[in-house]
Design a protein around this motif. Structure first.
Motif, PDB file in Angstrom:
ATOM      1  N   GLU A   1       0.826  -1.224   0.000  1.00 49.65           N
ATOM      2  CA  GLU A   1       0.000   0.000   0.000  1.00 49.65           C
ATOM      3  C   GLU A   1       0.854   1.265   0.000  1.00 49.65           C
ATOM      4  OE1 GLU A   1      -2.824   1.925  -0.656  1.00 49.65           O
ATOM      5  OE2 GLU A   1      -3.890   0.305   0.351  1.00 49.65           O
TER       6      GLU A   1
ATOM      7  N   ALA B   1       0.090   7.568   2.404  1.00 50.39           N
ATOM      8  CA  ALA B   1      -0.909   7.083   3.356  1.00 50.39           C
ATOM      9  C   ALA B   1      -2.270   6.845   2.725  1.00 50.39           C
ATOM     10  CB  ALA B   1      -1.083   8.104   4.483  1.00 50.39           C
ATOM     11  N   ILE B   2      -2.472   7.306   1.502  1.00 51.36           N
ATOM     12  CA  ILE B   2      -3.816   7.203   0.940  1.00 51.36           C
ATOM     13  C   ILE B   2      -4.147   5.746   0.634  1.00 51.36           C
ATOM     14  CG2 ILE B   2      -5.397   8.025  -0.825  1.00 51.36           C
ATOM     15  CD1 ILE B   2      -3.403  10.275  -1.434  1.00 51.36           C
ATOM     16  N   PRO B   3      -5.212   5.226   1.252  1.00 48.82           N
ATOM     17  CA  PRO B   3      -5.585   3.854   0.921  1.00 48.82           C
ATOM     18  C   PRO B   3      -6.035   3.805  -0.534  1.00 48.82           C
ATOM     19  CG  PRO B   3      -6.645   4.582   2.960  1.00 48.82           C
ATOM     20  CD  PRO B   3      -6.073   5.799   2.290  1.00 48.82           C
TER      21      PRO B   3
ATOM     22  N   ARG C   1      -5.542  -1.168  -1.639  1.00 46.99           N
ATOM     23  CA  ARG C   1      -6.562  -2.028  -1.039  1.00 46.99           C
ATOM     24  C   ARG C   1      -7.950  -1.716  -1.612  1.00 46.99           C
ATOM     25  NH1 ARG C   1      -4.792  -1.993   3.600  1.00 46.99           N
ATOM     26  NH2 ARG C   1      -4.229  -4.110   4.105  1.00 46.99           N
TER      27      ARG C   1
ATOM     28  N   LEU D   1       2.046   0.076   8.228  1.00 47.04           N
ATOM     29  CA  LEU D   1       1.499  -0.599   9.407  1.00 47.04           C
ATOM     30  C   LEU D   1       0.119  -1.206   9.125  1.00 47.04           C
ATOM     31  CD1 LEU D   1       2.947   1.872  11.931  1.00 47.04           C
ATOM     32  CD2 LEU D   1       3.152  -0.612  12.144  1.00 47.04           C
ATOM     33  N   GLY D   2      -0.684  -0.532   8.289  1.00 43.73           N
ATOM     34  CA  GLY D   2      -1.963  -1.129   7.894  1.00 43.73           C
ATOM     35  C   GLY D   2      -1.727  -2.469   7.214  1.00 43.73           C
TER      36      GLY D   2
ATOM     37  N   GLU E   1      -9.002  -1.665   7.870  1.00 44.55           N
ATOM     38  CA  GLU E   1      -7.817  -2.394   7.424  1.00 44.55           C
ATOM     39  C   GLU E   1      -6.639  -1.473   7.096  1.00 44.55           C
ATOM     40  OE1 GLU E   1      -8.739  -5.659   4.736  1.00 44.55           O
ATOM     41  OE2 GLU E   1     -10.839  -5.582   5.333  1.00 44.55           O
ATOM     42  N   SER E   2      -6.837  -0.520   6.188  1.00 48.01           N
ATOM     43  CA  SER E   2      -5.697   0.324   5.789  1.00 48.01           C
ATOM     44  C   SER E   2      -5.152   1.121   6.972  1.00 48.01           C
ATOM     45  CB  SER E   2      -6.104   1.297   4.684  1.00 48.01           C
ATOM     46  OG  SER E   2      -6.667   0.608   3.599  1.00 48.01           O
ATOM     47  N   LEU E   3      -6.052   1.617   7.823  1.00 42.74           N
ATOM     48  CA  LEU E   3      -5.609   2.434   8.962  1.00 42.74           C
ATOM     49  C   LEU E   3      -5.502   1.617  10.247  1.00 42.74           C
ATOM     50  CD1 LEU E   3      -7.634   5.664   8.135  1.00 42.74           C
ATOM     51  CD2 LEU E   3      -5.164   5.373   8.021  1.00 42.74           C
ATOM     52  N   ALA E   4      -5.448   0.298  10.110  1.00 41.48           N
ATOM     53  CA  ALA E   4      -5.423  -0.570  11.288  1.00 41.48           C
ATOM     54  C   ALA E   4      -4.168  -0.366  12.131  1.00 41.48           C
ATOM     55  CB  ALA E   4      -5.526  -2.035  10.871  1.00 41.48           C
ATOM     56  N   GLY E   5      -3.105   0.176  11.539  1.00 42.15           N
ATOM     57  CA  GLY E   5      -1.888   0.413  12.308  1.00 42.15           C
ATOM     58  C   GLY E   5      -1.752   1.858  12.753  1.00 42.15           C
TER      59      GLY E   5
ATOM     60  N   ALA F   1      -1.187   9.084   9.428  1.00 41.21           N
ATOM     61  CA  ALA F   1      -1.533   9.366   8.032  1.00 41.21           C
ATOM     62  C   ALA F   1      -1.841  10.836   7.816  1.00 41.21           C
ATOM     63  CB  ALA F   1      -2.720   8.513   7.591  1.00 41.21           C
TER      64      ALA F   1
ATOM     65  N   LEU G   1      -6.912  12.519   5.408  1.00 44.91           N
ATOM     66  CA  LEU G   1      -7.304  11.778   4.206  1.00 44.91           C
ATOM     67  C   LEU G   1      -8.726  12.167   3.850  1.00 44.91           C
ATOM     68  CD1 LEU G   1      -6.158   8.202   5.326  1.00 44.91           C
ATOM     69  CD2 LEU G   1      -4.906   9.765   3.827  1.00 44.91           C
TER      70      LEU G   1
ATOM     71  N   PHE H   1     -12.106  10.787   1.350  1.00 45.76           N
ATOM     72  CA  PHE H   1     -12.699   9.796   0.459  1.00 45.76           C
ATOM     73  C   PHE H   1     -13.963  10.417  -0.115  1.00 45.76           C
ATOM     74  CE2 PHE H   1     -10.091   6.308   2.068  1.00 45.76           C
ATOM     75  CZ  PHE H   1      -9.682   6.816   3.286  1.00 45.76           C
TER      76      PHE H   1
END
Lengths: 429, 429
Positions: A130, A136-138, A141, A314-315, B145-149, B294, B297, B299
Motif C-alpha cells: 500500500e 498514506a492514501i488507501p 486495497r 502498518l496497515g 484495514e488500511s488504517l489498522a496500524g 496518516a 485523508l 474519500f
C-alpha cells in the motif's frame, strides 16, 4: 489472544523505517489487539550501524540484511530500503525462508511485481505494498478489494507531491519553473537531485502499479509513457487560466473503449478548475477512479513523508499478521485479464497547442489545413499579433496522440510557423 | 480455479438488489477470476413475486426468505432489504445455518452491530457491510484495514446525499429550505417522506458505524447526537457567506483530547470554503479522516444509488467468497478500546449565534456579559440596526456545547433580546 509474538524484520531505518519502528513501540497494545497477537521487532538491517536510532535497541541492529531475512523465525519482513537491489534479492530470500513481505518500494514493484508475486505465491506468502503508491492514501486495497466486484475504466491522479508543490506554486504566484523548484528544494519538498520527481519517473512507477491492479493485468514501468514537467512555463499557466484550467502532472491509466487494451502515461496536462483534482494543493496527492458501477471516486491525502508512509506500512503489517494467524493469504497478483498495453500513439485526448507564426494573411488557413489533413478537428483558435509576429493558440477536439504528433511535425515544416511554443494535453473533461 | 460454484442468496431485489443480480450475471467471468471460483445466484427472496425482474430466473424467486437462508447450501447471504426486522432475524438465521453475510443495512448495523458480530464470530462467519456507509465510497475497509496500524482521531463527513443536494441548492441559488426540498423531491433525490434524511436519522446511523470502526469501540445509533437541517434558512447561508463559509450537514466523530472518550454527532454546521468538504456538490458524499500518522485523508464519491451501492456489495462479496475458499474470516468487530461515548454537552467547538435585539445603548454590553459569565469567549461581533430593532451576530471561540447552551438560555431571559434567530456550529477550521 495469542501471547507468542509475531516477529518482524525491518530492512531500512531511514525516514519511513524509523517511524515504523516508533509506532510499533508506541502503539504496541493497539496493534496487538487489532492483530490478535503481539508483534515484536526482531531485527533492523541498516547500512550505518553506528548511527544512533532513538527508541531502537542497538542489539537488534545489523548490517547483514541477508542473514536477517534467512533467520527462519521471521514472520514478516518490512522492506523500506527502496531501489531494485538489494531489495529484490532480500524480498525473494525472505519468501524462500517463510516470511511474508510488506514493501513501500514502487520502483521494484513497477519493474518486477509479477516475478515477486510469483515467488510469494509459490511459498504461500503475502506481498503487500500500500505504501508504494500515494503514501498514506488507501488506494491499493480499495482498488484490489473494495472495487473487486466492479470494472474500473480510468485512474487519473496526482501521485507525486514534489511536482504538485512546484506546479501549485507556479499557478498561485506566477513563478517560473526554476524559481518554484528552488523553493521546493529549500523547503525540503524536492531532493537535491529532483530528476526522479520532475522527470516523472516516480509517477510512472506508481502509474504502472495502479494500472496493473485497476485493470487486472500486467503493466510494467517500461510500458508507461512519460513526460516530465521541466518544460512547463509561466506562459502555459496563463494560457491554462484563460481556458479556465490549471496544470497538473497527471498519471493516467485508461481502458480503451473496446475494452481490449489499456494505456498508462504520465505527463503535465491542463485540467478544468472545476475538476476535483484541480484544487489539490501543495504536496498533497489525490487519485480519481472511474468505474462502471461505483462511478467517480476520489482518494485524497498526503502522498509522502515518514509518518503517512508508515501508516500505510502498518496497515499492511496488521493485515499480513492477521492472515498469518489465520493460516491464510490475502489477494495475490490478479493479472488474469492479460490485456495489451497500447502505445502512446493510440491515446485519445484533447490538445492545447501554442504556435509562434508570421503575422500575415493566410497563416490561419494554412495551419487549419494541416490539422484537417491529419484528421485533427479544431475546437477553438485564438490569434494574437504583435510586431509582425503572432501567436496562435489552437485547442483541438479529441484526437489520437499519433494524429496530433503528425500534425505538429507538419506544422513545423510550414514556412509561416516560426516555432511550436508548447503542446499540452487537456484532461478531466 | 475451483469449478464448483459458491452459492449466493439475495434478500431483497429492489434498486440495489436487482443491480447486484445484474452485475453477478454480466461480470460472472471477472468475479470468478477474482474469487477463484464461480459464484451462482441460488435464490432471491422478494415480497412481490409476481413483479417481472429482468435477467433473474423466475425459478430462483421466493417469498420465503427464512427457508432460503436455512437451506444449508448457501455460502453467502446478501441482505439488501433494509430496516430492523425481518433483516435482523434473517441474518442471524443465516449465520446459524453456515452462511456468511454481506449487508447494506445501516439502521440495523447501527442498532445491533455488536450482537450480529457476536453471532457471526460464534459461527466462524464473516459480516461485511461496506455498502452501509456512503454507498460506493470505500470507507469501512480503509478504516478497519488500511488504517489498522494508525490511530484515528476524527471523522468528519457528508454522508447523506439528499441533504447535501438540498444544502448545495440553497447555497448556489439562494433558495429557501422548502423550495430546495421540493426540487430534490421532483428530481428523485428526496423520498416522498424525507424525514430519515432531513432529520439526520440516516446520517446518525452512519456516524455510529463510522465511530465504532474508527475508534475500535462500540457506538450505537442512540449514542449519536442528532439535529436535522429543516431549520436552516437562506439567511443562515448569507451569514455563512459573510464568514467565508458554507453550510453542510456533517457527521462528526471525535476522540476527546485525553483519548479516553469519544463523541458522535450529526448537525448542520458552517465550514470554511477552503475546506475540501465545502466543494462537495450535489448528492455526492465525502468523508474526511484525521489520524496520528496518516494525517488528513479524504474519500469522495457517490453516496447512494443502485449501481454505486451494488459496487460496494460486490466488493464485499468477493472478499467474503475468498475468505470462504481460504477457510478463513476477515477482521470481525474490533471494540477492544471500550471507550465511553460522551454526551453532546462535552463537545467543544465554535458557534455562530444570531440574535434579534432592541436597538438601544448597552445591549452589546449585556450580551457580552452573559457570554463571559458562562465562560464562552467571543471571537467577533457584528451589529446591524434597523427601525429600533437590531441584529447581533456573535462568533465564539471554542467552548463546550454545555456552556453554549447555558449562554443561550440566559440570553433568552434578557429583556433586550427579542429572540435567538439561529445557532450554528462552526467546524473544519
Amino acid at each position: 489472544m495469542r501471547t507468542r509474538p509475531l516477529k518482524v524484520a525491518l530492512l531500512g531505518c531511514g525516514v519511513v523505517g524509523s517511524e515504523v519502528a516508533r509506532i510499533m513501540t508506541t502503539h504496541a497494545d493497539d496493534l496487538a489487539a487489532r492483530i490478535g497477537a503481539p508483534v515484536e521487532l526482531a531485527g533492523v538491517a541498516v547500512r550505518r550501524p553506528s548511527k544512533v536510532r532513538e527508541g531502537i535497541d542497538p542489539a537488534l541492529v545489523t548490517t547483514d540484511a541477508t542473514a536477517l531475512v534467512k533467520r527462519g523465525d521471521i514472520d514478516v519482513v518490512v522492506e523500506v530500503i527502496g531501489g531494485i537491489e538489494p531489495a529484490r534479492g532480500l524480498i525473494t530470500t525472505a519468501f524462500q525462508h517463510g516470511a511474508s513481505v510488506v514493501s513501500a518500494n514502487k520502483a521494484l514493484l513497477a519493474q518486477d511485481g509479477a516475478a515477486l508475486h510469483a515467488v510469494a505465491e509459490e511459498h504461500g506468502r503475502d506481498l503487500y505494498y500500500e505504501a508504494a503508491v500515494a503514501g498514506a492514501i488507501p488506494l491499493i486495497r480499495p482498488l484490489r478489494e473494495s472495487l473487486a466486484g466492479d470494472k474500473v475504466n480510468r485512474v487519473l491522479g496526482i501521485v507525486n507531491g514534489t511536482t504538485n508543490f512546484i506546479l501549485d506554486k507556479m499557478d498561485s504566484t506566477g513563478a517560473g519553473y526554476q524559481e518554484a523548484l528552488d523553493e521546493a528544494t529549500a523547503l525540503g519538498y524536492a531532493e537535491a537531485d529532483p530528476t526522479a520527481d520532475v522527470e516523472g519517473f516516480d509517477a510512472a512507477a506508481k502509474a504502472a502499479i495502479l494500472a496493473g491492479i485497476a485493470f487486472h493485468t500486467r503493466v510494467r514501468f517500461d510500458d508507461v509513457y512519460r513526460e516530465g514537467m521541466a518544460e512547463v512555463t509561466a506562459a502555459d499557466f496563463r494560457s491554462a487560466k484563460e481556458m479556465g484550467c490549471t496544470i497538473k502532472l497527471l498519471a493516467i491509466c485508461e481502458r480503451a473503449a473496446d475494452g481490449g487494451s489499456v494505456t498508462a502515461r504520465v505527463h503535465p496536462a491542463m485540467i478544468p478548475l472545476s475538476h476535483p483534482l484541480a484544487s489539490v494543493r501543495g504536496a498533497y496527492n489525490a487519485v480519481f477512479v472511474e468505474s462502471d458501477a461505483a462511478g467517480q471516486l476520489m482518494f485524497y491525502g498526503p502522498g509522502a513523508g515518514g509518518s503517512p508512509t508508515a501508516s500505510a506500512v502498518l496497515g499492511d503489517l496488521v493485515a499480513v499478521c492477521r492472515n498469518r494467524l489465520n493460516g491464510a493469504t490475502g489477494p495475490g497478483e490478479s493479472a488474469y485479464a492479460a490485456l495489451t498495453v497500447s502505445s502512446m500513439g493510440e491515446v485519445v485526448t484533447r490538445y492545447h497547442i501554442s504556435l509562434d507564426v508570421a503575422d500575415k494573411p493566410g497563416v490561419l488557413a494554412q495551419v487549419a489545413t494541416v490539422f484537417a489533413e491529419h484528421g485533427v478537428s479544431i475546437d477553438t483558435v485564438r490569434q494574437q499579433g504583435k510586431d509582425g509576429e503572432a501567436s496562435l493558440v489552437v485547442v483541438t477536439h479529441r484526437a489520437s496522440d499519433a494524429s496530433l504528433s503528425g500534425t505538429v511535425e507538419a506544422l513545423r515544416k510550414l514556412d509561416t510557423v516560426r516555432g511550436v511554443a508548447s503542446i499540452m494535453r487537456v484532461e478531466g473533461e
